[in-house]
Design a protein around this motif. Sequence first.
Motif, PDB file in Angstrom:
ATOM      1  N   ASN A  62       0.824  -1.204   0.000  1.00  0.00           N
ATOM      2  CA  ASN A  62       0.000   0.000   0.000  1.00  0.00           C
ATOM      3  C   ASN A  62       0.861   1.257   0.000  1.00  0.00           C
ATOM      4  OD1 ASN A  62      -2.128   1.837   0.400  1.00  0.00           O
ATOM      5  ND2 ASN A  62      -2.100   1.546   2.619  1.00  0.00           N
ATOM      6  N   PRO A  63       0.854   2.023  -1.091  1.00  0.00           N
ATOM      7  CA  PRO A  63       1.731   3.198  -1.146  1.00  0.00           C
ATOM      8  C   PRO A  63       1.389   4.259  -0.109  1.00  0.00           C
ATOM      9  CG  PRO A  63       0.198   3.182  -3.006  1.00  0.00           C
ATOM     10  CD  PRO A  63       0.076   1.857  -2.338  1.00  0.00           C
ATOM     11  N   GLN A  65       1.058   3.933   2.936  1.00  0.00           N
ATOM     12  CA  GLN A  65       1.730   3.676   4.208  1.00  0.00           C
ATOM     13  C   GLN A  65       3.209   4.049   4.188  1.00  0.00           C
ATOM     14  OE1 GLN A  65      -0.884  -0.287   4.635  1.00  0.00           O
ATOM     15  NE2 GLN A  65       0.770  -0.223   6.106  1.00  0.00           N
ATOM     16  N   PHE A  66       3.696   4.527   3.046  1.00  0.00           N
ATOM     17  CA  PHE A  66       5.115   4.851   2.916  1.00  0.00           C
ATOM     18  C   PHE A  66       5.289   6.356   2.793  1.00  0.00           C
ATOM     19  CE2 PHE A  66       4.661   0.530   1.589  1.00  0.00           C
ATOM     20  CZ  PHE A  66       5.847  -0.110   1.939  1.00  0.00           C
ATOM     21  N   PHE A  72       9.121   2.023  -0.441  1.00  0.00           N
ATOM     22  CA  PHE A  72       8.008   1.493  -1.237  1.00  0.00           C
ATOM     23  C   PHE A  72       8.502   0.769  -2.484  1.00  0.00           C
ATOM     24  CE2 PHE A  72       5.004   2.082  -4.807  1.00  0.00           C
ATOM     25  CZ  PHE A  72       3.990   1.258  -4.355  1.00  0.00           C
ATOM     26  N   GLU A  73       9.386   1.391  -3.236  1.00  0.00           N
ATOM     27  CA  GLU A  73       9.841   0.777  -4.492  1.00  0.00           C
ATOM     28  C   GLU A  73      10.645  -0.492  -4.238  1.00  0.00           C
ATOM     29  OE1 GLU A  73       8.827   1.554  -7.365  1.00  0.00           O
ATOM     30  OE2 GLU A  73       7.786   3.402  -6.825  1.00  0.00           O
ATOM     31  N   TYR A  75      10.455  -2.367  -1.463  1.00  0.00           N
ATOM     32  CA  TYR A  75       9.815  -3.292  -0.537  1.00  0.00           C
ATOM     33  C   TYR A  75       9.688  -4.654  -1.199  1.00  0.00           C
ATOM     34  CZ  TYR A  75       6.762  -4.862   3.228  1.00  0.00           C
ATOM     35  OH  TYR A  75       6.235  -5.545   4.305  1.00  0.00           O
ATOM     36  N   ARG A  77       8.706  -8.009  -2.896  1.00  0.00           N
ATOM     37  CA  ARG A  77       7.479  -8.507  -3.509  1.00  0.00           C
ATOM     38  C   ARG A  77       7.744  -9.880  -4.111  1.00  0.00           C
ATOM     39  NH1 ARG A  77       7.759  -2.983  -4.052  1.00  0.00           N
ATOM     40  NH2 ARG A  77       5.825  -1.758  -4.078  1.00  0.00           N
ATOM     41  N   VAL A  99      -2.108  -1.186  -7.688  1.00  0.00           N
ATOM     42  CA  VAL A  99      -2.360   0.115  -7.074  1.00  0.00           C
ATOM     43  C   VAL A  99      -3.514   0.813  -7.797  1.00  0.00           C
ATOM     44  CG1 VAL A  99      -1.383   2.404  -6.632  1.00  0.00           C
ATOM     45  CG2 VAL A  99       0.013   0.355  -6.253  1.00  0.00           C
ATOM     46  N   THR A 107      -4.159   9.116  -5.440  1.00  0.00           N
ATOM     47  CA  THR A 107      -4.345   9.277  -4.000  1.00  0.00           C
ATOM     48  C   THR A 107      -5.803   9.597  -3.700  1.00  0.00           C
ATOM     49  OG1 THR A 107      -2.096  10.127  -3.773  1.00  0.00           O
ATOM     50  CG2 THR A 107      -3.620  10.542  -1.959  1.00  0.00           C
ATOM     51  N   HIS A 129       1.598   7.267   8.187  1.00  0.00           N
ATOM     52  CA  HIS A 129       1.637   5.813   8.006  1.00  0.00           C
ATOM     53  C   HIS A 129       0.325   5.164   8.420  1.00  0.00           C
ATOM     54  CE1 HIS A 129       2.957   1.633   8.236  1.00  0.00           C
ATOM     55  NE2 HIS A 129       2.559   1.618   9.501  1.00  0.00           N
TER      56      HIS A 129
END
Length: 280
Positions: A62-63, A65-66, A72-73, A75, A77, A99, A107, A129
């Motif tokens: 979830n972007p 939360q960053f 984020f990039e 993280y 996966r 996303v 957003t 966050h």
Amino acid sequence: MTGPVVCTTVAQLREEIGARVTRGARTVGLFPTMGALHDGHARIAQRTRAENDLAVVSVFVNPLQFGPGEDFESYPRDLDGDVARLAEVGVDLVFAPSVEQMYPDGTPVVSVTSGRAGSILEGATRPGHFDGALTVVNKLFTIAAPGPAAELRAYFGEKDAQQLLLMQRMVRDFDYPVEIRAVPIVRSEQGLALSSRNQYLSAEQADHALVLHRTLRALAAGELTLERARSAIDAEPEVRLDYFVTVDPGDLSLVEPGPGTLALVAAWVGPTRLIDNMRI
């Protein structure tokens, strides 16, 4: 072994849940994750599977939360690996949206705010966050809602104690027909709380990180004061303390250590930020 059905759209997940409820499922367990699943996640997924007619696990980084400069990039996966792990415990559905599927307009204009309880401790270090975490889980509750014929239960680990409290408060404040179920912390044999970010640690850093559990345990046993516990962490190589506090588990207000209080610690080990907690 038949693996879980992987749903990538909101419509697909709702269709699958609706079909299972029509066929008689009366309890739906939802376990929200950001993937990179480890043994701690597997334990929660097992509980979700064992306690419900239908087990659903979301895998979504979830972007919201960053914050700026966070990972984020980078993280981790591994959806294929996550699905294979979830198949081992018998999870029925995996929700793995993009996303764009979760936030089609970018957003969101409307989001959930975490208030004072989300602005302290982790929220002070990571502004926004918890707003992001609450917003995405709010969406997941709506997406996975099984309707009046079945009950929705949501599962969260106790390692993220502040997040757990905020999820409980959101359900209570918004009168959601959702039961929050907490799952105890899963640790390595040495005591390190399992986390997706542990994979960033070198073997030497993982050894240094054990000071977090060691000092929590000593505080809980009355062997250390808070001041001495903080000093012990500060003295550990490659460990930089953010906070070590004891709080009322009901509202996270700062209190002196005592029976029933909750000790919370956060620290950087090398470049990796870790959290842990223990009930006194």
